[in-house]
Each structure stands twice: as structure tokens, then as C-alpha cells.
Write an enzyme that holds these catalytic residues in place. Sequence first.
Site, mmCIF file in Angstrom:
data_model
loop_
_atom_site.group_PDB
_atom_site.id
_atom_site.type_symbol
_atom_site.label_atom_id
_atom_site.label_comp_id
_atom_site.label_asym_id
_atom_site.label_seq_id
_atom_site.Cartn_x
_atom_site.Cartn_y
_atom_site.Cartn_z
ATOM 1 N N ASN A 112 -1.931 12.917 -3.599
ATOM 2 C CA ASN A 112 -2.941 13.339 -4.586
ATOM 3 C C ASN A 112 -3.356 14.780 -4.332
ATOM 4 O O ASN A 112 -3.488 15.571 -5.265
ATOM 5 C CB ASN A 112 -4.190 12.471 -4.470
ATOM 6 C CG ASN A 112 -4.122 11.235 -5.355
ATOM 7 O OD1 ASN A 112 -3.636 11.289 -6.473
ATOM 8 N ND2 ASN A 112 -4.600 10.123 -4.844
ATOM 9 N N ASP A 114 -2.099 9.109 -10.597
ATOM 10 C CA ASP A 114 -2.263 7.975 -11.523
ATOM 11 C C ASP A 114 -0.917 7.546 -12.104
ATOM 12 O O ASP A 114 -0.657 6.348 -12.272
ATOM 13 C CB ASP A 114 -3.209 8.353 -12.674
ATOM 14 C CG ASP A 114 -4.663 8.351 -12.225
ATOM 15 O OD1 ASP A 114 -4.922 7.970 -11.070
ATOM 16 O OD2 ASP A 114 -5.528 8.734 -13.031
ATOM 17 N N ASP A 152 0.855 -1.189 0.000
ATOM 18 C CA ASP A 152 0.000 0.000 0.000
ATOM 19 C C ASP A 152 0.893 1.241 0.000
ATOM 20 O O ASP A 152 1.891 1.308 0.731
ATOM 21 C CB ASP A 152 -0.885 -0.015 1.251
ATOM 22 C CG ASP A 152 -1.906 1.117 1.262
ATOM 23 O OD1 ASP A 152 -3.104 0.835 1.076
ATOM 24 O OD2 ASP A 152 -1.491 2.284 1.445
ATOM 25 N N GLU A 161 -4.953 2.139 -4.181
ATOM 26 C CA GLU A 161 -3.489 2.230 -4.200
ATOM 27 C C GLU A 161 -2.878 1.029 -3.493
ATOM 28 O O GLU A 161 -1.820 1.137 -2.899
ATOM 29 C CB GLU A 161 -3.010 3.553 -3.585
ATOM 30 C CG GLU A 161 -3.956 4.178 -2.585
ATOM 31 C CD GLU A 161 -3.856 3.563 -1.195
ATOM 32 O OE1 GLU A 161 -4.730 2.736 -0.887
ATOM 33 O OE2 GLU A 161 -2.935 3.924 -0.437
ATOM 34 N N HIS A 206 -4.592 14.400 -9.056
ATOM 35 C CA HIS A 206 -4.986 13.011 -9.284
ATOM 36 C C HIS A 206 -4.234 12.392 -10.462
ATOM 37 O O HIS A 206 -3.852 11.212 -10.424
ATOM 38 C CB HIS A 206 -6.499 12.980 -9.537
ATOM 39 C CG HIS A 206 -7.130 11.702 -9.136
ATOM 40 N ND1 HIS A 206 -7.425 10.716 -10.049
ATOM 41 C CD2 HIS A 206 -7.517 11.240 -7.921
ATOM 42 C CE1 HIS A 206 -7.973 9.700 -9.408
ATOM 43 N NE2 HIS A 206 -8.042 9.995 -8.134
HETATM 44 P P1 GH3 Z 1 -1.882 5.262 4.344
HETATM 45 O O1 GH3 Z 1 -0.429 5.592 4.477
HETATM 46 O O2 GH3 Z 1 -2.499 4.947 5.655
HETATM 47 O O3 GH3 Z 1 -2.125 4.202 3.350
HETATM 48 O O4 GH3 Z 1 -2.602 6.600 3.841
HETATM 49 P P2 GH3 Z 1 -3.260 6.871 2.455
HETATM 50 O O5 GH3 Z 1 -3.506 8.328 2.320
HETATM 51 O O6 GH3 Z 1 -2.445 6.254 1.374
HETATM 52 O O7 GH3 Z 1 -4.570 6.027 2.567
HETATM 53 P P3 GH3 Z 1 -6.071 6.387 2.393
HETATM 54 O O8 GH3 Z 1 -6.794 5.082 2.376
HETATM 55 O O9 GH3 Z 1 -6.523 7.431 3.373
HETATM 56 O O10 GH3 Z 1 -6.143 7.034 0.962
HETATM 57 C C1 GH3 Z 1 -5.942 6.311 -0.168
HETATM 58 C C2 GH3 Z 1 -5.894 7.276 -1.309
HETATM 59 O O11 GH3 Z 1 -5.607 6.603 -2.552
HETATM 60 C C3 GH3 Z 1 -7.178 7.992 -1.528
HETATM 61 C C4 GH3 Z 1 -7.329 8.100 -3.012
HETATM 62 O O12 GH3 Z 1 -7.328 9.438 -3.406
HETATM 63 C C5 GH3 Z 1 -6.107 7.428 -3.559
HETATM 64 N N1 GH3 Z 1 -6.450 6.605 -4.716
HETATM 65 C C6 GH3 Z 1 -7.138 5.438 -4.760
HETATM 66 N N2 GH3 Z 1 -7.302 5.043 -6.038
HETATM 67 C C7 GH3 Z 1 -6.707 5.966 -6.829
HETATM 68 C C8 GH3 Z 1 -6.548 6.122 -8.236
HETATM 69 O O13 GH3 Z 1 -7.003 5.308 -9.046
HETATM 70 N N3 GH3 Z 1 -5.861 7.207 -8.677
HETATM 71 C C9 GH3 Z 1 -5.331 8.131 -7.798
HETATM 72 N N4 GH3 Z 1 -4.654 9.142 -8.296
HETATM 73 N N5 GH3 Z 1 -5.494 8.025 -6.483
HETATM 74 C C10 GH3 Z 1 -6.165 6.964 -5.995
HETATM 75 MG MG MG Z 2 -2.141 4.159 1.324
HETATM 76 MG MG MG Z 3 -5.023 1.828 1.125
#
Ligand code: GH3
Ligand code: MG
Ligand code: MG
Length: 348
Positions: free
Chosen positions: A221, A230, A213, A256, A226
Site C-alpha cells: 500500500n 484495493d 493473509d 487483508e 491504497h
Molecule cells: P504481514 O506479512 O505480517 O501480514 O504484514 P502486513 O503488512 O500485511 O500486515 P499488517 O497487519 O502490518 O498490515 C496490514 C495492512 O493491510 C495495513 C493496511 O494498510 C492494509 N489494509 C487493510 N485493509 C485494507 C483495505 O481495505 N484496503 C487496502 N488497500 N489496504 C488495507
Molecule cells: Mg498481511
Molecule cells: Mg493481517
Amino acid sequence: MNIETVGEATNFAEHALASLRGLSTAPTPQHFAIWYEYHRGQNRELNRVIDILLANRSELSEAVLDEIYDRFFATTVEHKAVRETSRRVQETLKAVVGHISDAKGGAGRFNQTLTGISGELRSPQHSPFEELVARLSNEMAEMTRHTELLDLRLTQSSVTIEQLRSHLETVRKDAMTDGLTGIANRKMFDISLRECVTQALDEGAPLSLLMLDIDHFKAFNDSWGHDTGDDVLRLVARMLIRNIKGQDLASRFGGEEFTILLPRTGLQDATSLAETIRRAFVGRRIVKKDTGTIVGAIAVSIGVAQYQAGEALGEFVRRADGALYRAKNAGRDRVWAATTAAIDQHCA
Ligand code: GH3
Ligand code: MG
Ligand code: MG
């Protein structure tokens, strides 16, 4: 979503069977699913469509039910493609059988002519030789034309079938691929997990799972947009692919989060691979594609688990996820290995 009790489910199933019996359509699992759902009454749109058809005394033919199934159940492109392809393969095969039976008819006529001519030859008053030879020659020409036509049609049919097969393969591959990163998607992971576990049990070989992760990706982001996020997801996918080999499978698990399935790999080797991957991001600068701006770095946390014989698939994934959670809690940018269900060991 409402989950029915066994009694309710039995009731819906009995009604579904009664509905199937009342129609001339085949009692296939797809048709059963439609009627079960209809009697369950949870899908208003499905019930509305069927009620309208019934009220209009429309015939609920196979084709109509297939359309209903495609609309309400077979939501994946792959499912529709399989149905469509199998229909077209059936059509093509039907045509092939038709061509062969035409050719058989032609051969029968040819045979009759030959028998006729040889019969005539036995009689002293047979037609002039020139006439017999001309008839024979005409029939031979006709037979050759038939054979050539059959050959052409069979070649065309085999080309059509090959095109359908290759189309199906593309659709299937697309259905198993993550659109953003181009690596395997969650569906492929689920299928491969089952296969890998079966193989591990069969061979008595180890199997390990990495759950990765990206750290603080939300903040990334928020800071860089965004689209740059990506790009990072694509970069992570490339990095995983670069670090695996042979039967290993890297997939985007969702958002992610990524997984790597490592057949014939024990916890220790899996943990050192996870560490190699984690280190690959350390000190690596991410550059924004369009402007060339350096947008800082990213870090990843990875949980590792080795499959334990007899463990449920979900439990195996949960243990890798639990190890990932421990890596996050311990400060991120690290690897955590789940040694057993109860005891975790820090291996960064
Ligand atoms: P942690 O260290 O605890 O994992 O914190 P985090 O911010 O990575 O985790 P959190 O679950 O709060 O946020 C995950 C983020 O991943 C939120 C979302 O914007 C981003 N994300 C998820 N899918 C995609 C995607 O397809 N594209 C982009 N650019 N961002 C994504
Ligand atoms: Mg994360
Ligand atoms: Mg996550």
C-alpha cells in the site's frame, strides 16, 4: 465498555421490568433492552433522550420506543429493513382482510336479494317478471364488480408482498456481502461457521478452515497506493472464488485477511487447496489499472485447521489463525497446517 456483575445486572433487569410494568407498551425484548440500558446508565445520549421525553410527560408509545430502539440498538440496515418490512406486510394483510370482509358484505346483500326475489315468486301477487329480472341483473352486475375489485386488490396486495420479500432479500444479501470485494463478509462467515460445524457434527464429516493473509501488504500500500491495494484485495477475492466449489465459502474476514470454509474436506485436501491458492500468486504480476504499470507481485500465507469434534468455534478459528501465524514466522509465502491444538506441522 463496563461489564456489570451478576448483582448489578439483576438490579438493572429488575428496574427495567418495573419501568416496563409502569407503561402500557408491550414487554418485548426490544423494549426491555431499552430500559435495561437506561438503568445501566452507560449510554448518556439514550438516557438524555428518555429523560427529556419523561420530563415532558410525553407518551412513550410503541412507535416512540421503536424509534429509540432503531436509533440506539438496531444499528444495522438489515435490522431496520426487517422491522420496516414486517410493518408494511402487516399493513398489507390488514388491507386484504378489509377487502375480503367488504366482499363478504357484498355477497350477503346479493344473497338477501336472491332470497327476496325467490320469496316474491312464491306469492301470486309478485312484481312483474321484467322488474324481478332487472333487479336480479342489477345485483349480478354489482356482485361481479365487487368480485373484480376484490380480485384486483388481492393481486395488488400480492405484488406488494412479493416486492417487500424481494427487497428484504436484497438487504439481507447486502448485509452479508463485503462492499469492496463482493464476496461474503465477516458476518456471513460467522453464521456459516456455526452452520458448517453443526452439519459436520451431524454428518460425522470433516470440516476445514483456511485463513489467508496477504504478505507485507502495508508495504505494498505504501509503495503503490491504497487504491491499487484495493484492486489487489479484489483480485485475491476473485482468485479464492475461482478455486472453490459447491458448499465452500470464501469470505473477507477483515482488512487483508480472508477465510475459506471447506465442508466435507479433511486437513490434507484443505492443505493442498491452500497450496494451489498460494501458488496461483507466485510469479503473477499485478498491473496498475489506470496506467498499466506493473507494480510487482504479492504473496500470501495460509493457515489450515480441521475442526475437532466438540471444539468451540472460537478455538477452531484460533487454531487456523495460529497456523497462519506460524506460516508468517516461518518466512511467509507458505502454507501451515495445524494438526492438533498442540502440535503443528509444516506442509508447504
Ligand atoms: P504481514 O506479512 O505480517 O501480514 O504484514 P502486513 O503488512 O500485511 O500486515 P499488517 O497487519 O502490518 O498490515 C496490514 C495492512 O493491510 C495495513 C493496511 O494498510 C492494509 N489494509 C487493510 N485493509 C485494507 C483495505 O481495505 N484496503 C487496502 N488497500 N489496504 C488495507
Ligand atoms: Mg498481511
Ligand atoms: Mg493481517
